[in-house]
Motif scaffolding. Structure first.
Motif, PDB file in Angstrom:
ATOM      1  N   LEU A 109       2.018  14.459 -15.415  1.00 39.87           N
ATOM      2  CA  LEU A 109       3.308  13.790 -15.607  1.00 39.87           C
ATOM      3  C   LEU A 109       3.238  12.330 -15.181  1.00 39.87           C
ATOM      4  O   LEU A 109       3.719  11.434 -15.901  1.00 39.87           O
ATOM      5  N   LEU A 110       2.626  12.072 -14.036  1.00 38.85           N
ATOM      6  CA  LEU A 110       2.526  10.706 -13.540  1.00 38.85           C
ATOM      7  C   LEU A 110       1.685   9.844 -14.472  1.00 38.85           C
ATOM      8  O   LEU A 110       1.990   8.658 -14.679  1.00 38.85           O
ATOM      9  N   SER A 111       0.640  10.423 -15.038  1.00 44.76           N
ATOM     10  CA  SER A 111      -0.204   9.678 -15.967  1.00 44.76           C
ATOM     11  C   SER A 111       0.584   9.286 -17.218  1.00 44.76           C
ATOM     12  O   SER A 111       0.472   8.157 -17.709  1.00 44.76           O
ATOM     13  N   ARG A 112       1.386  10.222 -17.727  1.00 46.84           N
ATOM     14  CA  ARG A 112       2.177   9.931 -18.926  1.00 46.84           C
ATOM     15  C   ARG A 112       3.225   8.855 -18.646  1.00 46.84           C
ATOM     16  O   ARG A 112       3.405   7.923 -19.437  1.00 46.84           O
ATOM     17  N   ARG A 153       2.915  12.152  -3.397  1.00 44.21           N
ATOM     18  CA  ARG A 153       4.320  12.154  -2.984  1.00 44.21           C
ATOM     19  C   ARG A 153       4.921  10.760  -3.129  1.00 44.21           C
ATOM     20  O   ARG A 153       6.067  10.608  -3.553  1.00 44.21           O
ATOM     21  N   ARG A 154       4.149   9.739  -2.779  1.00 43.31           N
ATOM     22  CA  ARG A 154       4.661   8.386  -2.943  1.00 43.31           C
ATOM     23  C   ARG A 154       4.881   8.055  -4.415  1.00 43.31           C
ATOM     24  O   ARG A 154       5.874   7.435  -4.786  1.00 43.31           O
ATOM     25  N   GLU A 155       3.926   8.481  -5.268  1.00 44.26           N
ATOM     26  CA  GLU A 155       4.098   8.236  -6.696  1.00 44.26           C
ATOM     27  C   GLU A 155       5.307   8.989  -7.238  1.00 44.26           C
ATOM     28  O   GLU A 155       6.023   8.494  -8.117  1.00 44.26           O
ATOM     29  N   LEU A 156       5.550  10.186  -6.705  1.00 48.96           N
ATOM     30  CA  LEU A 156       6.723  10.950  -7.123  1.00 48.96           C
ATOM     31  C   LEU A 156       8.007  10.248  -6.691  1.00 48.96           C
ATOM     32  O   LEU A 156       8.990  10.200  -7.436  1.00 48.96           O
ATOM     33  N   GLU A 157       7.996   9.690  -5.477  1.00 49.25           N
ATOM     34  CA  GLU A 157       9.168   8.946  -4.999  1.00 49.25           C
ATOM     35  C   GLU A 157       9.429   7.721  -5.871  1.00 49.25           C
ATOM     36  O   GLU A 157      10.575   7.404  -6.208  1.00 49.25           O
ATOM     37  N   LEU A 158       8.343   7.041  -6.248  1.00 50.95           N
ATOM     38  CA  LEU A 158       8.495   5.877  -7.117  1.00 50.95           C
ATOM     39  C   LEU A 158       8.982   6.284  -8.504  1.00 50.95           C
ATOM     40  O   LEU A 158       9.761   5.559  -9.132  1.00 50.95           O
ATOM     41  N   LYS A 162       0.814  -1.216   0.000  1.00 50.61           N
ATOM     42  CA  LYS A 162       0.000   0.000   0.000  1.00 50.61           C
ATOM     43  C   LYS A 162       0.846   1.264   0.000  1.00 50.61           C
ATOM     44  O   LYS A 162       0.357   2.335  -0.349  1.00 50.61           O
ATOM     45  N   GLN A 163       2.108   1.146   0.414  1.00 48.50           N
ATOM     46  CA  GLN A 163       3.003   2.290   0.382  1.00 48.50           C
ATOM     47  C   GLN A 163       3.708   2.427  -0.967  1.00 48.50           C
ATOM     48  O   GLN A 163       4.515   3.326  -1.159  1.00 48.50           O
ATOM     49  N   GLY A 164       3.424   1.516  -1.887  1.00 50.18           N
ATOM     50  CA  GLY A 164       4.059   1.571  -3.194  1.00 50.18           C
ATOM     51  C   GLY A 164       5.410   0.893  -3.259  1.00 50.18           C
ATOM     52  O   GLY A 164       6.068   0.913  -4.291  1.00 50.18           O
TER      53      GLY A 164
END
Length: 588
Positions: free
Chosen positions: A412-415, A462-467, A148-150
């Protein structure tokens, strides 16, 4: 399984079998959906010929019941076992969406391989503590997913199925050497007995670890029972002898795990895990996960946490973040407790308090904290969280106000989510890119991610950005180093990319261990490639250059890390098309 025998579209209670996921020796595995909620599950259905055997049916249910008692984040959970479609015995399991370990490009870095093995051993330890031994551990039975934290999470599947298969055979057939597992990963004693022993799982995971590190099996394609009995002292080369980048301390851990005699191996999964943790601490990047993801800076309002065993007689009050039903991050400036240490915890919220325990699974060092702009500390996973703990955590998180999603970052995350896992595609580069182009594109990607880092973001973004930053780093590591890129390009058949690596200075001596591992995993490829190389040289001597080029192309498809072969190939390319192609400058 043909369409006539397929169970797709049939029901298992309230579930509908949507798709066949795979076929095994014991049964067929289906993806099942619960239409009212959209929830997905896995259903394993015993093959009809096996279901006709009363002993097999009984063992199937017994093993399923035993596996259902194993509750651990690194084990795919068994939820139910009962007659399913057509009255066939069926097991309802957690659906794990991810990539089997067998599909991952190898070899992995020592850091990533060690982190993955530690996770698998945590699941094995939980199973062994409940008397459940896998006995058929192999890369197909380990799936890499995300929690769940990615963060990447390894889950073990199919406990007990080897035991189910054993019920199909008589004592005479077993004595004749019937194989109940995957020969390449079976402990030597499994050829002689069907009695389960936890050290069989230690051996199998040692073979998996050897392959993760080197890209090859320690004994080639696996050894048959007769060979195992005749060659009692057969030992493979140590991993660090095949690849100098593998630390000797880690190499020796693998060699002990795959020792011929059970008494020479680690006596338990826990001992194997502790040996890996010790090796991990001596490596350059100590981490318990495949990707080091930064903790969140947002602390839950009103939740008070006290932690014991932090160098004080009394539990210390601490600040926390990343609080979920699975664990939390403890903000701590002092020396962190050891990895895998079990700590007492006390959580209080709005007058309610409860005590639980958690395991330390990752450190965030001061250097990492400075780089990420967060506080140092350590992550803790709750050990079998209770319903009361889950409810308290949910209540403490319910009132936490989060900022709205950043629309520019969302775009950006979607792309980037749509471009897949291939590092060339992710970076927007052709697979013929030069190392300068790769470096420039990685720097641009890092700067692009840093552009959002100082913004106020909701936790999910933020988690998606970290990933995303981890993906950029992974792409840089894969394509920015000639040896690593050559291994990746070999698995993709990208001869132009390998030529770039050779032009950058990659030598035969550097690439040979990787080449040997590549060829060992593909028996017969080297001989076929050699015959094509000989044919190509003959055609080249006859000035039949187009036909020679085709032979070289076929040969390099089979043996892509053959550097002399590349030199002949690209020299011929220049002779044929000196003015029309931009070719890597490979010296003959």
């Amino acid at each position: 399984m043909d369409e006539v025998n397929s169970l797709v579209g049939q029901r298992h209670g309230p579930l509908i079998l949507e798709r066949l996921l795979g076929l095994g020796a014991v049964g067929a595995v289906y993806l099942a959906m619960h239409p009212p909620t959209g929830a997905r599950f896995t259903v394993k259905v015993l093959h009809p010929p096996l279901a006709a055997n009363a002993n097999v049916r009984t063992r199937f249910y017994v093993e399923a019941q035993a596996a259902s008692r194993v509750l651990h984040r690194n084990v795919a959970r068994v939820l139910d076992a009962r007659p399913g479609p057509g009255g066939l015995p069926s097991i309802l399991m957690e659906y794990v969406e991810g990539e089997p370990l067998s599909c991952m490009p190898l070899p992995l870095s020592p850091v990533d391989a060690t982190a993955l093995l530690i996770q698998v051993l945590e699941g094995l330890e939980a199973a062994h503590a409940r008397g459940v031994v896998h006995c058929d551990l192999k890369p197909d039975n380990v799936v890499i997913t995300r929690d769940k934290q990615g963060q990447r999470l390894a889950k073990v599947l199919d406990f007990g199925m080897a035991s189910v298969l054993s019920a199909c055979f008589s004592q005479e057939e077993m004595a004749a050497g019937v194989s109940l597992g995957s020969p390449a990963y079976m402990a030597p004693e499994q050829w002689e007995t069907s009695a389960a022993d936890t050290r069989m799982d230690v051996y199998a995971l040692g073979v998996i670890g050897y392959r993760l590190l080197t890209g090859r099996l320690p004994f080639g394609r696996g050894r048959m029972g007769e060979v195992l009995l005749k060659q009692q002292e057969l030992r493979p080369p140590a991993p660090h002898a095949l690849d100098a980048r593998i630390p000797p301390v880690l190499s020796m851990v693998m060699m002990q795990a795959i020792a011929r005699r059970p008494e020479e191996r680690f006596p338990s999964a826990r001992d194997f895990q502790l040996a890996l943790i010790t090796a991990q601490r001596r490596m350059s990047r100590p981490t318990m996960t495949l990707e080091a993801v930064a903790p969140s800076t947002q602390e839950p309002m009103g939740l008070q946490v006290r932690v014991g065993n932090l160098g004080s007689l009394e539990p210390l009050p601490v600040r926390v973040s990343d609080v979920t039903s699975e664990g939390l991050f403890v903000i701590f400036d002092g020396p962190p407790p050891p990895l895998a240490a079990r700590l007492p915890l006390e959580l209080s919220f709005q007058g309610r308090s409860l005590v639980c325990v958690g395991d330390v699974v990752r450190h965030v060092s001061q250097d990492e904290a400075v780089a990420w702009g967060v506080s140092a500390g350590f992550f803790v996973h709750f050990a079998e969280p209770s319903e009361m703990l889950t409810a308290l955590v949910a209540q403490s998180s319910a009132g936490a106000a989060e900022p709205p999603p950043d629309p520019e970052l969302a775009q950006l995350l979607s792309r980037t989510a749509a471009v897949g896992q291939d590092p060339y595609t992710f970076l927007g580069l052709p697979n013929t890119a030069s190392f300068d182009e790769i470096r420039q594109r990685c720097e641009a990607a890092v700067n692009r991610v840093a552009h959002f880092w100082g913004r106020t973001l909701p936790r999910s973004q933020r988690r998606e950005l970290e990933l995303l930053r981890a993906r950029v780093d992974a792409a840089r590591r894969t394509l920015g180093d000639p040896l690593t890129r050559a291994g990746f390009d070999a698995s993709r058949g990208n001869t132009f990319g390998i030529a770039r690596c050779i032009a950058a200075g990659l030598s035969e001596q550097q690439v040979e261990p990787m080449r040997r591992a590549f060829l060992c995993a593909r028996p017969g490829s080297e001989a076929q490639a050699q015959a094509l190389f000989v044919q190509a040289r003959s055609l080249e001597a006859q000035e039949a250059l187009k036909a020679a080029l085709q032979c070289y192309t076929q040969a390099l498809t089979l043996d892509p890390l053959n550097i002399p072969g590349h030199r002949y190939y690209w020299a011929l390319q220049r002779r044929m098309r000196p003015m029309t192609m931009s070719l890597p400058a490979i010296q003959r």
